[in-house]
Scaffold this motif. Sequence first.
Motif, PDB file in Angstrom:
ATOM      1  N   ILE A  72     -84.818 -21.195  25.988  1.00 13.60           N
ATOM      2  CA  ILE A  72     -85.095 -22.393  25.189  1.00 13.60           C
ATOM      3  C   ILE A  72     -84.694 -22.152  23.729  1.00 13.60           C
ATOM      4  O   ILE A  72     -84.092 -23.003  23.083  1.00 13.60           O
ATOM      5  CB  ILE A  72     -86.591 -22.778  25.314  1.00 13.60           C
ATOM      6  N   ALA A  73     -84.998 -20.948  23.247  1.00 12.50           N
ATOM      7  CA  ALA A  73     -84.697 -20.644  21.843  1.00 12.50           C
ATOM      8  C   ALA A  73     -83.198 -20.562  21.590  1.00 12.50           C
ATOM      9  O   ALA A  73     -82.719 -20.962  20.528  1.00 12.50           O
ATOM     10  CB  ALA A  73     -85.370 -19.333  21.440  1.00 12.50           C
ATOM     11  N   THR A  74     -82.448 -20.038  22.539  1.00  4.57           N
ATOM     12  CA  THR A  74     -81.026 -19.778  22.294  1.00  4.57           C
ATOM     13  C   THR A  74     -80.104 -20.765  22.992  1.00  4.57           C
ATOM     14  O   THR A  74     -78.922 -20.848  22.653  1.00  4.57           O
ATOM     15  CB  THR A  74     -80.648 -18.375  22.805  1.00  4.57           C
ATOM     16  N   GLY A  75     -80.605 -21.428  24.007  1.00  9.94           N
ATOM     17  CA  GLY A  75     -79.756 -22.297  24.814  1.00  9.94           C
ATOM     18  C   GLY A  75     -78.868 -21.533  25.771  1.00  9.94           C
ATOM     19  O   GLY A  75     -78.001 -22.114  26.426  1.00  9.94           O
ATOM     20  N   ARG A  76     -79.070 -20.229  25.880  1.00  5.69           N
ATOM     21  CA  ARG A  76     -78.159 -19.394  26.670  1.00  5.69           C
ATOM     22  C   ARG A  76     -78.892 -18.723  27.830  1.00  5.69           C
ATOM     23  O   ARG A  76     -80.115 -18.569  27.797  1.00  5.69           O
ATOM     24  CB  ARG A  76     -77.536 -18.333  25.765  1.00  5.69           C
ATOM     25  N   PRO A  77     -78.143 -18.289  28.831  1.00  4.99           N
ATOM     26  CA  PRO A  77     -78.770 -17.518  29.905  1.00  4.99           C
ATOM     27  C   PRO A  77     -79.349 -16.220  29.356  1.00  4.99           C
ATOM     28  O   PRO A  77     -78.752 -15.592  28.471  1.00  4.99           O
ATOM     29  CB  PRO A  77     -77.614 -17.230  30.862  1.00  4.99           C
ATOM     30  N   VAL A  78     -80.486 -15.849  29.887  1.00  4.76           N
ATOM     31  CA  VAL A  78     -81.156 -14.618  29.442  1.00  4.76           C
ATOM     32  C   VAL A  78     -81.661 -13.866  30.667  1.00  4.76           C
ATOM     33  O   VAL A  78     -82.199 -14.479  31.603  1.00  4.76           O
ATOM     34  CB  VAL A  78     -82.363 -14.946  28.520  1.00  4.76           C
ATOM     35  N   ILE A  79     -81.482 -12.560  30.661  1.00  4.30           N
ATOM     36  CA  ILE A  79     -82.054 -11.729  31.724  1.00  4.30           C
ATOM     37  C   ILE A  79     -83.009 -10.715  31.117  1.00  4.30           C
ATOM     38  O   ILE A  79     -82.774 -10.220  30.011  1.00  4.30           O
ATOM     39  CB  ILE A  79     -80.953 -11.007  32.548  1.00  4.30           C
ATOM     40  N   TYR A  80     -84.081 -10.476  31.836  1.00  2.00           N
ATOM     41  CA  TYR A  80     -85.033  -9.446  31.393  1.00  2.00           C
ATOM     42  C   TYR A  80     -85.413  -8.609  32.595  1.00  2.00           C
ATOM     43  O   TYR A  80     -85.826  -9.142  33.629  1.00  2.00           O
ATOM     44  CB  TYR A  80     -86.278 -10.088  30.781  1.00  2.00           C
ATOM     45  N   GLU A  81     -85.240  -7.320  32.455  1.00  2.00           N
ATOM     46  CA  GLU A  81     -85.601  -6.391  33.509  1.00  2.00           C
ATOM     47  C   GLU A  81     -86.527  -5.358  32.901  1.00  2.00           C
ATOM     48  O   GLU A  81     -86.164  -4.685  31.932  1.00  2.00           O
ATOM     49  CB  GLU A  81     -84.340  -5.713  34.067  1.00  2.00           C
ATOM     50  N   MET A  82     -87.706  -5.232  33.448  1.00  7.03           N
ATOM     51  CA  MET A  82     -88.642  -4.262  32.887  1.00  7.03           C
ATOM     52  C   MET A  82     -88.150  -2.846  33.180  1.00  7.03           C
ATOM     53  O   MET A  82     -87.580  -2.579  34.234  1.00  7.03           O
ATOM     54  CB  MET A  82     -90.039  -4.444  33.491  1.00  7.03           C
ATOM     55  N   SER A  83     -88.379  -1.966  32.242  1.00 12.63           N
ATOM     56  CA  SER A  83     -88.065  -0.556  32.475  1.00 12.63           C
ATOM     57  C   SER A  83     -89.173   0.051  33.336  1.00 12.63           C
ATOM     58  O   SER A  83     -90.241  -0.547  33.501  1.00 12.63           O
ATOM     59  CB  SER A  83     -87.981   0.190  31.144  1.00 12.63           C
ATOM     60  N   ARG A  84     -88.906   1.219  33.866  1.00 15.00           N
ATOM     61  CA  ARG A  84     -89.943   1.879  34.663  1.00 15.00           C
ATOM     62  C   ARG A  84     -91.188   2.147  33.807  1.00 15.00           C
ATOM     63  O   ARG A  84     -92.313   1.979  34.261  1.00 15.00           O
ATOM     64  CB  ARG A  84     -89.387   3.176  35.252  1.00 15.00           C
ATOM     65  N   GLU A  85     -90.959   2.523  32.556  1.00 13.30           N
ATOM     66  CA  GLU A  85     -92.115   2.775  31.693  1.00 13.30           C
ATOM     67  C   GLU A  85     -92.924   1.489  31.490  1.00 13.30           C
ATOM     68  O   GLU A  85     -94.159   1.508  31.535  1.00 13.30           O
ATOM     69  CB  GLU A  85     -91.674   3.332  30.337  1.00 13.30           C
ATOM     70  N   GLU A  86     -92.235   0.382  31.289  1.00 14.20           N
ATOM     71  CA  GLU A  86     -92.967  -0.885  31.134  1.00 14.20           C
ATOM     72  C   GLU A  86     -93.757  -1.227  32.400  1.00 14.20           C
ATOM     73  O   GLU A  86     -94.842  -1.791  32.320  1.00 14.20           O
ATOM     74  CB  GLU A  86     -91.987  -2.025  30.807  1.00 14.20           C
ATOM     75  N   GLU A  87     -93.181  -0.913  33.554  1.00 11.97           N
ATOM     76  CA  GLU A  87     -93.924  -1.175  34.787  1.00 11.97           C
ATOM     77  C   GLU A  87     -95.268  -0.455  34.748  1.00 11.97           C
ATOM     78  O   GLU A  87     -96.286  -0.976  35.201  1.00 11.97           O
ATOM     79  CB  GLU A  87     -93.123  -0.724  36.016  1.00 11.97           C
ATOM     80  N   PHE A  88     -95.251   0.755  34.198  1.00 14.22           N
ATOM     81  CA  PHE A  88     -96.496   1.525  34.172  1.00 14.22           C
ATOM     82  C   PHE A  88     -97.449   1.067  33.069  1.00 14.22           C
ATOM     83  O   PHE A  88     -98.658   1.027  33.269  1.00 14.22           O
ATOM     84  CB  PHE A  88     -96.197   3.019  34.026  1.00 14.22           C
ATOM     85  N   ILE A  89     -96.909   0.742  31.922  1.00 10.66           N
ATOM     86  CA  ILE A  89     -97.827   0.458  30.808  1.00 10.66           C
ATOM     87  C   ILE A  89     -98.110  -1.024  30.635  1.00 10.66           C
ATOM     88  O   ILE A  89     -99.038  -1.377  29.899  1.00 10.66           O
ATOM     89  CB  ILE A  89     -97.314   1.048  29.471  1.00 10.66           C
ATOM     90  N   ALA A  90     -97.325  -1.894  31.275  1.00  9.80           N
ATOM     91  CA  ALA A  90     -97.467  -3.307  30.928  1.00  9.80           C
ATOM     92  C   ALA A  90     -97.394  -4.257  32.111  1.00  9.80           C
ATOM     93  O   ALA A  90     -97.319  -5.467  31.904  1.00  9.80           O
ATOM     94  CB  ALA A  90     -96.385  -3.696  29.916  1.00  9.80           C
ATOM     95  N   SER A  91     -97.366  -3.744  33.347  1.00 11.83           N
ATOM     96  CA  SER A  91     -97.437  -4.714  34.441  1.00 11.83           C
ATOM     97  C   SER A  91     -98.882  -4.735  34.958  1.00 11.83           C
ATOM     98  O   SER A  91     -99.809  -4.794  34.158  1.00 11.83           O
ATOM     99  CB  SER A  91     -96.399  -4.416  35.525  1.00 11.83           C
ATOM    100  N   ARG A  92     -99.075  -4.685  36.225  1.00 16.41           N
ATOM    101  CA  ARG A  92    -100.437  -4.769  36.755  1.00 16.41           C
ATOM    102  C   ARG A  92    -100.701  -3.569  37.657  1.00 16.41           C
ATOM    103  O   ARG A  92     -99.780  -2.819  37.979  1.00 16.41           O
ATOM    104  CB  ARG A  92    -100.635  -6.080  37.528  1.00 16.41           C
ATOM    105  N   ALA A  93    -101.930  -3.418  38.086  1.00 19.14           N
ATOM    106  CA  ALA A  93    -102.295  -2.241  38.877  1.00 19.14           C
ATOM    107  C   ALA A  93    -103.529  -2.579  39.706  1.00 19.14           C
ATOM    108  O   ALA A  93    -104.120  -3.654  39.552  1.00 19.14           O
ATOM    109  CB  ALA A  93    -102.590  -1.065  37.951  1.00 19.14           C
ATOM    110  N   ARG A  94    -103.882  -1.657  40.576  1.00 19.77           N
ATOM    111  CA  ARG A  94    -105.098  -1.858  41.362  1.00 19.77           C
ATOM    112  C   ARG A  94    -106.320  -1.636  40.468  1.00 19.77           C
ATOM    113  O   ARG A  94    -106.354  -0.655  39.710  1.00 19.77           O
ATOM    114  CB  ARG A  94    -105.140  -0.872  42.544  1.00 19.77           C
ATOM    115  N   HIS A  95    -107.314  -2.517  40.594  1.00 25.45           N
ATOM    116  CA  HIS A  95    -108.516  -2.385  39.770  1.00 25.45           C
ATOM    117  C   HIS A  95    -109.224  -1.061  40.052  1.00 25.45           C
ATOM    118  O   HIS A  95    -109.561  -0.784  41.205  1.00 25.45           O
ATOM    119  CB  HIS A  95    -109.522  -3.497  40.095  1.00 25.45           C
ATOM    120  N   PRO A  96    -109.469  -0.267  39.031  1.00 25.23           N
ATOM    121  CA  PRO A  96    -110.362   0.881  39.232  1.00 25.23           C
ATOM    122  C   PRO A  96    -111.813   0.407  39.257  1.00 25.23           C
ATOM    123  O   PRO A  96    -112.150  -0.579  38.595  1.00 25.23           O
ATOM    124  CB  PRO A  96    -110.091   1.753  38.001  1.00 25.23           C
TER     125      PRO A  96
END
Lengths: 261, 969
Positions: B456-480
Motif C-alpha cells: 500500500i505504501a509503495t504501490g509495488r509488489p513486496v515479499i517478506y520471508e522471515m529468517s530462521r532467527e526471526e522464527e525463533f524470536i518473533a513467531s509463535r510457540a507452544r505455551h509453556p
Amino acid sequence: MKIEETQYERPTSLEALILLIGETHKNLRILSGGAFSPSKVDNATVLIDIQDIGADRVEREGDFLRIGAAASLQQIMDADTGLDELRVPLTLEAGANVRNSLSLLNFLRSADPRSPFLTALLALAPELEMVPSGKRIFLENFPRIAPENELEFPLWMKLQLPAGFAWESIGRTPKDRPIICMAAARYKDGSLRIACGGDENPPRVVEQDSQAETLFALIKQAYESSGDDWASAEYRQEMSTVLLMRCLQRLEFDAFKKEEK
Amino acid sequence: MNMHLQINGQLRAVEAALDERLLDILRRLGYLGVKSGGCKRGECGACTVLLDGKAVNSCMFLAVQAVRHEISTIEALGTPSDQGWKQTEGLSPLQSAFIQNGSIQCGYCSSGMILASKALLDRNPDPSEAEVREALSGILCRCTAYVKPVEAVLQAAAMMRSDKDSANASPSYAQPKIVQVDFIPPTQVIGKSSIKVDAEKLAQGKAAFTADFIQPGTLVARVLRSPVAHARIVRINTEKAKALPGVAAVLTWEDLPRVVYSTAGQSDPIPGPLDSFSLDNKVRFVGDRVAFVAAESAEIADQALSLIEVDYEELPLVLDPRDALKPGAPIIHDEAEYVNFADSDPTINLAAKIRIDIGDVEKGFSEADRVFEREYVVPKVQQAHIEPHVALSYWDPDNRLVIVTSTQVPFHARRMLAPLLKLPVKRIRVIKPRIGGGFGNKQEVLIEDVVAHLTIATGRPVIYEMSREEEFIASRARHPMRIKMRTGVKLDGTITANEMIALSDTGAYGCHALTVTGNTGQKSMALYVGDGEYRKSPNIRFYADIVYTNTPPSGAYRGYGVPQGYWPLDRHMEMIARDLGLDPLEFRLKNALHSGEYQAFSTSWNEGREPRPEIIHTVGLEACVREGAEAIGWKGKFGNASWHEIPGKPHLRRGIGAALVMQGTAIPYLDMGGASLKLNDDGSFNLLVGATDLGTGSDTVLAQMAAEVLGVDKDDIIVYSSDTDLTPFDKGAYASSTTYISGTAVVKAAQQVADQIKTRASAMFAEVGIQVTPDQIVLENGAAREPSGGSYSLAEIALNSLHHTNQEQIMAVASHVSPSSPPPFAAQFATVLVDLQTGQVTVEDLVMAVDGGVIINPAAASGQIEGGMAQALGYGVCEEMVYDERGRAREKDLVDYHIFRADEMPRMQTIFIETYEKTHPFGAKAVAEIPLDGVAPAVGNAVLDACGADILENPITPEKVWRARTLKV
C-alpha cells in the motif's frame, strides 16, 4: 568498500598464492570452501580462493596425517586414520551436507566453543603450517576469529596419529551437540593427551604424565566454572570423571588388544 | 561480475555480485527446487544441490566458488513421461520411489533428500539403512520422521540394481498395520494409499511455494525488531534509512492506522483478547516489531534497518509467569484500545481465565482412599517448520490487493486483514500455494500485514520471508505451563476426583491464549472419568490462568494445548499406578472413557461459548492398548528384570513406558468447510476447496472421498485449494478438522453431483428405450451403469450435458459444520536405554496404536503419525526455548534448537485401530495431532521404569535424570 570493487582471485599454485598475498596489503581474505561468513566478504579488497592450489587433500604419511585447509570435514571423516572413534565427533559436529561443504580452515575459523570436533582435534595436538611464513603453531594457539587482513593463514594441519583414540560425550539425543565431551589420545611413547569441552568455555587440554589420580583431579578442575544454560558445573564435573574413566578403560583395552596381536 | 556456471550439464553465463550466494543465483535463474530455510548457514539442508556429485548446502557457498564445478539441482532429474505428444524417459527411480511410498508430505525438503540420495546411490548402489540415514543427515525434515524417505531410497536402490520393470510393477508401499474393530463397508478408493495429488510436482522441485511466485521488480521487506523486552518507543527517526538509495518505504507506528486486533487465525468472533497492532509505540518482547522496510534488495533493506534510530524508554520486565499476577507486577498491556474477551484482565496481566468444575470435585476427594498431588512443568517449544513464514503481496489490475502466503487460514487472514489495511474484504484476495510445513505456526496472521502495508505504501509488489532467527524470536510457540495435579483414588484404582490447575504463559500477546489452554484440560482430563458410580458422574476440575509475560508470544502448535495436558496427566497416572501396585495399563483403562459416555467437558465448556453436551460413540482405546502392547512386546518387557539389563554393560538399563491419550476432531458447531465440484467434458472433475493442505495430504484425501462417491479414480479429481477468490470458504487447517469437516462437505457436493449425473444418465437411457430411475443407476469405474448392464461413460454424460441435450453444467456446492467432535484415541509406547552413570537417555522404539476411525489413506495417515511422533519426541527429550534475565532467547537457530536428524531416529511403528465413526460419511475421525500427545509421557514413564528417575519437567535431559537418581539414592 563496495563489493563491486572487490577483486576475486583463484590461484592454481602455492607460488601464485604467495605472490598474491605479497601484492596485497589491505583487507585480504581467504576463501577455502563453503560455510563462508558474510562478514568475510564485507570490505574485502581481495578474496583469494584457495580451492585450486592442491590443499584440498587429506594425506597419510606413516603415523602422520596432513589435512589441507580446503579439505572438507567429510574428507577427514573418510580418511584412513585408523581412528574409528574420530568419526563420532564429526557426525556430532554437523550432518552430511555441512561436512561436505565445510573446509578445515573455515571450520577452524567458525567453530564455537561447544564444537565436538574441535575438542577431538585438540586431543590430537595438531600443528598448523602457516603460509606464507612457514611458521608452525599449535591449534590451541590459533585465533579462531579471522583477522581483517589474512596475510597469514594455516594451509596445512599436521598431526601425529596416536596409538589409540577414545571419544566420550553426553547429549540430549544421539546427534545433539554434546553438553560435555572428551577426547583422549594415547601415543606409542605412553603419553596421554586429553581434551575436554562441550560447555561455553573453549575446549581445553589436560595432559598426563603422572598418576591417574592427578588426572581425575585435573579434569574435574577443568570444569570448575563450566556452568551455563546447557548444564551445571556440578553435573559436568561429576560427568568428567565418568567420561575420563571410560576413555581410559577403552584406550587400555585397545593397547591390550594390540599387544595380544 | 560475469561468471559461467555449469548447471545440470549446461554452461550458463551469469551476472552476479561477488557476495551473492549460490542459493540466490540458482533461484534467480529459475532453479526453484532449491529452497531456502531462512538460515543462510547450512542448518536445514533445504537448499541442497550437488556440487561435483556431493550434497552441499548452496547457502554456504558464494556463487563464484562454484565456477568450474558441476552443479546439479533437482531439475536435472526426471519429468513425468507423459508430456502430451511428447514422451520423456520419465521420473528418476528416486523420484518415483519418493512419490509412490508417501515420502513427500509438505515437500519442502524433498528435493534436497532426493539429491542427497542420488549422491549416495551414485557412489554406493547397495547402501545399508544406516548409510542412507547418514546420507540424509544433513537435511532436516519436520514432517516425515524420515521413515518413508529412508525406505524410498532403499526401494529405489533395489530398483536401480535390478530390472526396472519388475520393480516398477510392484512398488512396496510403506503400509502400517490396520486392525478393524468395527464393520467397515467395502470401498474402492477409500482406504487405499493413493499417491498424493501434489507429489509429482514436489518431487520435481516445481514452483509450488510462496517464494517461488516472486515477480520481477518485487521489493524485499525486512522488519526492525526490538532489542529490549519491554519499552516505550520515545523517538524513532527513519530519515537516514529513507535516504538510502534503493529504499522504497520505511514504516513506523506513526505511519499506520492504529487498529487493535488478535493475530490468532480463528473464526469470528475471535475467542481471545484483542491486544496487537501492526506497529505500536511500545515493545513487549525481544523481537517485537518496531518498523517495516521495503527495498530493492535484501542487502539494502538490511542496511536500512541499521540506519533507523530508536530511543527506547525501558520498562520493568516480567519474565516468569509466576510473577505476572503478583501485585505491583509490570503491566504489559496498558493500551486504551485493548478489547477484553471473557475474563481477560490486562490490569493484572491476565490474558484469559478458565474455571471448570464437573460433578462435585471436593466430595470426590473426600471419598478417596488416597490423594496424590504433584506439580509438573512443560516447556516452550517451536514448530520449526522448514519453510519459514513467507508472504508476497501486490495490487492486481483491478486495484485489489493480492496476498500469496504460506498460511493455514487464508479466509481468516482475509477477514482479519481488512480492518488493518482499511480495505473492504472484497478488495483482498488471499492465495495459499503449497506450504512447507506449518504445524499451527501458520494459523496466525503473522506477516501478511507487513507486506500488505508496504505494498500500500509503495504501490509495488513486496515479499517478506522471515529468517530462521526471526522464527525463533518473533513467531509463535507452544505455551509453556506449570501444572498442578491432584487426584483422588480408591485403593482398587478407581479415580474419585481429578484436578488440574494450570498456569499458562502466553508471552507478550494473547493469541490462542484461552483456546489452547482450554484444550489442555478439555482433551486430557476428559479421558479419565473414573469407574463405577464415578463413571456415571465424574468429578473433574480444570482451572487455568493464562498470563502475559515479556517473552515471545505463544500460539497454536500441533496438538494445540493437549500435549501440555498429557505430560502431567499421564505421568501422574503412572505414579499413582506404581504407588498403588496396580498394572499401569489396566489402571488407565479402568478409568478411561467408554463409548456411549459424554465427553465430560462438553457438558460444561465450549471455548467461551455455550456448552453443547456430546456423547462419544467410538472409543477404540482397549484395542489400541492391546495391539500397541503386543507390537512393543509389553508382556515380555514390563516387569522383566532380565530384559531391563544389558549383559556386559552394567551402567545401561532398559525401560518401557506407555501413555494413553485422546484428541479432538474439529470444533463442533463452529468449524465450517465448503466444497464445489464440477464435471468436465472428459468425465473428470474439478474439486475446489477452501481447505488448506499444509503438507498433510488433505487435498489427496478429499479427492479420494469425492472419487469414492463418483465412482472414478482419484486421478480424475483435479483439486484446487485455498484461494479466497475461487474456492468456497473453509476455516483452514487446524483442530484436526479437514478430513472430518471439509471431507464431509466434499462428500455432500459429490453426492449432489452424483445425483445430477444419475438423473441425466436416466434420461439418456430412456432415449434408447431403457427405463431406469436415477436411484437404480450405479456410478463405478468412470461410468453410470443400469441394472441390466447398460452404461454410459462419464465423458458421454458430460458431453450430453454440456453440448447435446438440455445443456447444463453438472456441478454442486456444499458445506458442512458438525455437531460432533469425535475424539481419536491412542496408546503410545516407548522403550529407552538409560545410562545410569550419566543420565543420558536414548529412545529406542516408539509404537503408536491409534483409533482415528476409518483411515482414508494409510500412507498419508501413517506419515502424519510418524512425523508427529518425531516432533513429540523432541518435546520429550531435547526441545525447549529458554530466555535470559533480559528476555533474550537462547535458541535462535537449528543448531542450539535441536530437532531430530535422520541418523538418530528410534524405530517407529504405526498401527491403526479402525472404528467406524457414524458422524462421518466414511467413518473417519482424525490422526494429525494426536501423535503429539503421548510420546513425552511414555518416554518419561520408560525412564522411570528403567532407573527410577521420576522427571516432572520435560524435556528429559541427562542432567535431570542424573539429579533425580542422585537425589533418590
